[in-house]
Design a protein around this motif. Structure first.
Motif, short mmCIF file in Angstrom:
data_model
loop_
_atom_site.label_atom_id
_atom_site.label_comp_id
_atom_site.label_asym_id
_atom_site.label_seq_id
_atom_site.Cartn_x
_atom_site.Cartn_y
_atom_site.Cartn_z
N THR A 345 0.83 -1.21 0.00
CA THR A 345 0.00 0.00 0.00
C THR A 345 0.87 1.26 0.00
O THR A 345 0.51 2.26 -0.64
N ALA A 346 2.01 1.21 0.68
CA ALA A 346 2.91 2.36 0.67
C ALA A 346 3.48 2.59 -0.73
O ALA A 346 3.59 3.74 -1.19
N ALA A 347 3.85 1.52 -1.41
CA ALA A 347 4.41 1.65 -2.75
C ALA A 347 3.37 2.17 -3.74
O ALA A 347 3.68 2.99 -4.61
N VAL A 348 2.12 1.70 -3.61
CA VAL A 348 1.06 2.18 -4.49
C VAL A 348 0.79 3.66 -4.24
O VAL A 348 0.62 4.45 -5.18
N SER A 349 0.73 4.05 -2.97
CA SER A 349 0.51 5.46 -2.65
C SER A 349 1.61 6.34 -3.23
O SER A 349 1.35 7.40 -3.81
N ALA A 350 2.86 5.89 -3.09
CA ALA A 350 3.98 6.66 -3.63
C ALA A 350 3.88 6.75 -5.16
O ALA A 350 4.18 7.80 -5.75
N PHE A 351 3.46 5.66 -5.77
CA PHE A 351 3.30 5.64 -7.23
C PHE A 351 2.28 6.68 -7.66
O PHE A 351 2.55 7.51 -8.54
N LEU A 352 1.09 6.65 -7.07
CA LEU A 352 -0.01 7.50 -7.52
C LEU A 352 0.13 8.95 -7.05
O LEU A 352 -0.47 9.85 -7.64
N GLU A 353 0.90 9.16 -6.01
CA GLU A 353 1.09 10.53 -5.53
C GLU A 353 2.32 11.19 -6.15
O GLU A 353 2.61 12.36 -5.88
N GLY A 354 3.03 10.44 -6.99
CA GLY A 354 4.22 10.98 -7.62
C GLY A 354 3.89 11.84 -8.83
O GLY A 354 2.75 12.25 -9.05
N SER A 355 4.90 12.09 -9.64
CA SER A 355 4.74 13.00 -10.77
C SER A 355 4.48 12.27 -12.08
O SER A 355 4.59 12.86 -13.16
N LEU A 356 4.12 10.99 -12.01
CA LEU A 356 3.87 10.24 -13.22
C LEU A 356 2.63 10.76 -13.94
O LEU A 356 1.67 11.21 -13.31
N GLU A 357 2.65 10.68 -15.25
CA GLU A 357 1.54 11.15 -16.06
C GLU A 357 0.90 9.98 -16.79
O GLU A 357 1.55 9.02 -17.19
N TRP A 358 -0.43 10.07 -16.98
CA TRP A 358 -1.14 9.08 -17.77
C TRP A 358 -0.72 9.22 -19.24
O TRP A 358 -0.51 10.31 -19.74
N LYS A 359 -0.62 8.08 -19.91
CA LYS A 359 -0.40 8.11 -21.35
C LYS A 359 -1.68 8.55 -22.04
O LYS A 359 -2.78 8.28 -21.54
N PRO A 360 -1.58 9.19 -23.19
CA PRO A 360 -2.79 9.65 -23.88
C PRO A 360 -3.59 8.46 -24.44
O PRO A 360 -3.03 7.40 -24.67
#
Length: 360
Positions: A345-360
């Motif tokens: 759950t910590a890794a998922v939170s870090a993933f989704l709260e990071g600066s990653l962008e959705w692909k178009p």
């Protein structure tokens, strides 16, 4: 001209194991189909592809709760077993009470006609008036035993199999196929066999079995199938973006439907985009995806025995989820390395709260 066969009255399931519901939906979509190109775009059904170990009943029902666009699903294959008794656990993922959110068509993997008939009868009694024969599974452990895409290597055997099955089952039968096991010439021997029988539809993934999921779909070979198949044809393969889908729509106006699998797993918003031809509100995507993810997590936690099985299932989903984001490999590896629910759950939170962008 499509052949028709008589069928028994379907058991009275209200929605949707049924296939009573599915039959009405498909008949409506296909009722005006006379020549290729006659199916209006808004009448073409959008199918969820079967991915074994991924698109199970929990995934399908949760997806239907949080997203739109999918009309019905083909369930991951059920294998046949010798004998007249079907154990309830064998068809647990197809229990009507667990499949009321998204209509579903069972898929059967076999090379034995008698075993297929036994399972088909059981599925009919459960309410499934339409079932699907797997002629496309590319995995060597399946195909080397003459099942899945392995059926395409022996047209005469496939002909006898269909002849026996369709003379004795009450279900309507559809087929999901590849272009062949070893080469695309095999479909030219197989398609005339399909045309001789009263099939509901033929879904074509335009790759060979030995390609697995590498390379690109052979669109020229698919065009040949579309032009020479007497049945409604559904396209399956590499639908991953709205722009790519629109190109396929323009090129293949005669298709009866579209099937999407890995593209939807990477971007669960995609089916809604394909139906509406409109972009998604980018500001809301991550929060909505997180609610979907959390619902899946809790439902699998309730179903699966122990944190190990739960983590295995969720990590398997992230193999696809991560593909929807740019530059996600490092963050995905952190999720994969999690050894406890807390680490996960910590890794998922870090993933989704990071600066990653959705692909178009």
């Amino acid at each position: 001209m499509r052949m028709t066969v008589a069928h028994k009255t379907l058991p009275g399931l209200d929605f949707p194991a049924g296939s009573a519901y599915i039959v009405r939906m498909m008949d409506k979509a296909q009722s005006e189909t006379i020549e290729p190109g006659s199916v209006p775009a808004n009448r073409r059904l959008l199918y969820l592809a079967p991915l074994r170990g991924v698109t199970d009943a929990i995934y399908r029902s949760t997806y239907a709760e949080y997203f739109g666009g999918i009309d019905l699903a083909v369930a991951p294959f059920v294998t046949t077993h010798t004998g007249r008794r079907i154990k309830p656990a064998h068809v647990r993922e197809l229990r009507p009470e667990d499949n009321r959110s998204m209509p579903v068509i069972p898929q059967v993997l076999t090379k034995n006609a008698e075993d297929f008939i036994t399972l088909a009868d059981h599925l009919f009694d459960m309410g499934y008036g339409i079932i699907n024969l797997n002629c496309g599974c590319p995995f060597p452990q399946v195909a080397n035993k003459g099942r899945g895409s392995g059926l395409l290597c022996d047209p005469d055997y496939l002909d006898r199999l269909l002849n026996t099955i369709l003379s004795r089952i009450s279900n309507r039968l559809s087929i999901k196929t590849r272009l062949g096991r070893h080469n695309t010439d095999e479909i030219r021997s197989v398609l005339p066999i399909f045309n001789r029988y009263p099939l509901e539809s033929v879904t074509v993934h335009p790759r060979t079995g030995i390609q697995m999921y590498t390379g690109t779909p052979d669109l020229e070979a698919f065009a040949w199938c579309l032009n020479h198949c007497n049945h409604p044809v559904i396209y399956n393969g590499d639908i991953t973006s709205l722009s790519g889908f629109q190109e396929l729509e323009q090129r293949f106006e005669g298709v009866a439907g579209w099937m999407i699998g890995r593209g939807m797993l990477a971007n669960p918003f995609l089916p809604g985009q394909l139906k509406n031809h409109q972009p998604v509100d980018e500001t809301q995507k991550t929060n909505h995806f997180l609610r979907f993810h959390d619902a899946l997590f809790e439902r699998y936690r309730d179903r699966l025995s122990g944190p190990g099985h739960l983590l295995d299932r969720m990590k398997g989903l992230w193999k696809y989820f991560a593909q929807g984001f740019r530059g996600s490999e490092t963050a995905r590896k952190k999720i994969h390395k999690a050894r406890s629910v807390e680490q996960y759950t910590a890794a998922v939170s870090a993933f989704l709260e990071g600066s990653l962008e959705w692909k178009p």
